[in-house]
Design a protein around this motif. Sequence first.
Motif, short mmCIF file in Angstrom:
data_model
loop_
_atom_site.label_atom_id
_atom_site.label_comp_id
_atom_site.label_asym_id
_atom_site.label_seq_id
_atom_site.Cartn_x
_atom_site.Cartn_y
_atom_site.Cartn_z
N SER A 298 0.83 -1.20 0.00
CA SER A 298 0.00 0.00 0.00
C SER A 298 0.86 1.26 0.00
CB SER A 298 -0.93 -0.02 1.21
OG SER A 298 -1.65 1.20 1.31
N MET A 299 1.92 1.26 0.80
CA MET A 299 2.82 2.42 0.85
C MET A 299 3.44 2.68 -0.51
SD MET A 299 4.91 2.61 4.45
CE MET A 299 5.72 1.03 4.24
N ALA A 300 3.92 1.62 -1.16
CA ALA A 300 4.58 1.79 -2.45
C ALA A 300 3.63 2.37 -3.49
CB ALA A 300 5.15 0.46 -2.92
N PHE A 301 2.44 1.80 -3.58
CA PHE A 301 1.49 2.28 -4.58
C PHE A 301 0.94 3.65 -4.22
CE2 PHE A 301 1.50 -2.09 -6.11
CZ PHE A 301 1.40 -1.89 -7.47
N ALA A 302 0.75 3.91 -2.94
CA ALA A 302 0.26 5.23 -2.54
C ALA A 302 1.28 6.30 -2.88
CB ALA A 302 -0.05 5.24 -1.05
N ALA A 303 2.56 6.03 -2.62
CA ALA A 303 3.61 7.01 -2.89
C ALA A 303 3.69 7.33 -4.39
CB ALA A 303 4.95 6.50 -2.38
N VAL A 304 3.67 6.29 -5.22
CA VAL A 304 3.71 6.50 -6.67
C VAL A 304 2.41 7.12 -7.16
CG1 VAL A 304 3.91 5.36 -8.90
CG2 VAL A 304 5.35 4.63 -7.00
N GLY A 305 1.28 6.68 -6.58
CA GLY A 305 -0.01 7.22 -6.97
C GLY A 305 -0.13 8.71 -6.70
N MET A 306 0.48 9.17 -5.60
CA MET A 306 0.43 10.60 -5.29
C MET A 306 1.21 11.41 -6.33
SD MET A 306 0.54 10.89 -1.11
CE MET A 306 2.15 10.11 -0.95
N VAL A 307 2.33 10.88 -6.77
CA VAL A 307 3.07 11.57 -7.83
C VAL A 307 2.21 11.67 -9.09
CG1 VAL A 307 5.09 11.49 -9.32
CG2 VAL A 307 5.30 10.80 -6.94
N CYS A 308 1.55 10.57 -9.44
CA CYS A 308 0.68 10.57 -10.63
C CYS A 308 -0.45 11.58 -10.47
CB CYS A 308 0.10 9.17 -10.85
SG CYS A 308 1.32 7.92 -11.29
N ALA A 309 -1.00 11.68 -9.25
CA ALA A 309 -2.10 12.62 -9.02
C ALA A 309 -1.67 14.06 -9.26
CB ALA A 309 -2.63 12.46 -7.59
N THR A 310 -0.42 14.38 -8.96
CA THR A 310 0.06 15.75 -9.18
C THR A 310 0.35 16.02 -10.65
OG1 THR A 310 2.39 15.16 -8.82
CG2 THR A 310 1.08 15.78 -6.88
N LEU A 311 0.50 14.96 -11.45
CA LEU A 311 0.80 15.12 -12.87
C LEU A 311 -0.45 15.22 -13.73
CD1 LEU A 311 3.73 12.54 -13.19
CD2 LEU A 311 3.93 15.03 -13.22
N TYR B 231 12.71 -3.55 -2.88
CA TYR B 231 12.15 -2.91 -4.07
C TYR B 231 10.96 -2.02 -3.68
CZ TYR B 231 10.14 -2.53 -8.78
OH TYR B 231 9.64 -2.06 -9.98
N LEU B 232 10.07 -2.55 -2.85
CA LEU B 232 8.87 -1.80 -2.46
C LEU B 232 9.22 -0.61 -1.57
CD1 LEU B 232 6.54 -4.85 -1.74
CD2 LEU B 232 6.40 -3.28 -3.68
N VAL B 233 10.18 -0.79 -0.66
CA VAL B 233 10.59 0.32 0.20
C VAL B 233 11.25 1.42 -0.61
CG1 VAL B 233 12.14 0.97 2.08
CG2 VAL B 233 10.78 -1.12 2.27
N ALA B 234 12.10 1.03 -1.55
CA ALA B 234 12.76 2.03 -2.40
C ALA B 234 11.73 2.80 -3.23
CB ALA B 234 13.77 1.34 -3.32
N LEU B 235 10.73 2.11 -3.73
CA LEU B 235 9.68 2.76 -4.52
C LEU B 235 8.92 3.76 -3.66
CD1 LEU B 235 8.68 2.49 -7.46
CD2 LEU B 235 6.89 0.97 -6.62
N THR B 236 8.68 3.41 -2.40
CA THR B 236 8.00 4.32 -1.48
C THR B 236 8.82 5.59 -1.28
OG1 THR B 236 6.98 2.45 -0.31
CG2 THR B 236 7.05 4.57 0.83
N ALA B 237 10.11 5.45 -1.06
CA ALA B 237 10.98 6.59 -0.83
C ALA B 237 11.02 7.51 -2.05
CB ALA B 237 12.38 6.12 -0.48
#
Length: 275
Positions: free
Chosen positions: A172-185, A253-259
């Motif tokens: 959830s953290m990984a997808f939420a972090a990437v999803g928030m970037v997408c939301a700003t784009l 991989y998932l932790v790095a994606l979150t960061a």
Amino acid sequence: MLSIVDNPRRTAVLQRVLPSGSYVGLARRLVERSALLYARAWVVLLSGVFEPLFYVLAFKIGFGALVPAVTGPGGLRLEYAAYVAPALLVASAMNGAVSETMSMFYKLRFDGLYDSVLATPLGTYDVAIGELSWTVLRSGLYAVAFFAVMAVLGLVTTPWALLLVPVALVVSMAFAAVGMVCATLLRSSAQFEYIHLLVVPMFLFSGTFYSIDVYPLPLRWVAELSPLYHGVELARGFSTGVLGTAMLGHAAYLVALTAVGLYGTSKRIGRLLLN
């Protein structure tokens, strides 16, 4: 209600590491705001609890009668429902995280929420971490419900399966972090289709319903780039009790994606609202 990082010692560390003014340790305020809003619409949260019941019952009673036992991690023979259930748990965490972070688009583009938030002492990392924390808390509720359904149906066979909930939180953290970037784009709600264009193939082809070993080698490499694949491998390993060193790589991989996602979200919010 506390945020993931609502700890004085960790707050002090983050304030030293992150750029000055971007994080002041008040991310929990956004979590409290979201909790108060959903307290008035608790039926919305409750409805998500029924989703795992329908999913698991469909595979336990329906597909399970058509598909014989399959080979799981370590060569174990599993009934199909036991093979698919942990993957569906993390897929549910993915869907919940993506759905929740897409609401960030409306907060940013129409509600003006973050303009108001950044007029307070909160910084851009407070916004990113606060939204991430709420998304993870909500996904955690669904993960616990999913795990409870698995236990009732006899699909929990090892104490290691208790780690399925933490795995769902990491996914959830990984997808939420990437999803928030997408939301700003995104510039319009019509562009949500681009997100679905990525999420649906991941759900179908990341080993959720069958092993990616059936793919030819180039397609297998593509599937292994999917964050959901790494979550599914972690969940399936803990669900069966078959552990290996490769699981450390999946988690990293998932932790790095979150960061990366948190950093990107903070930068995008700062660029859109502060510059």
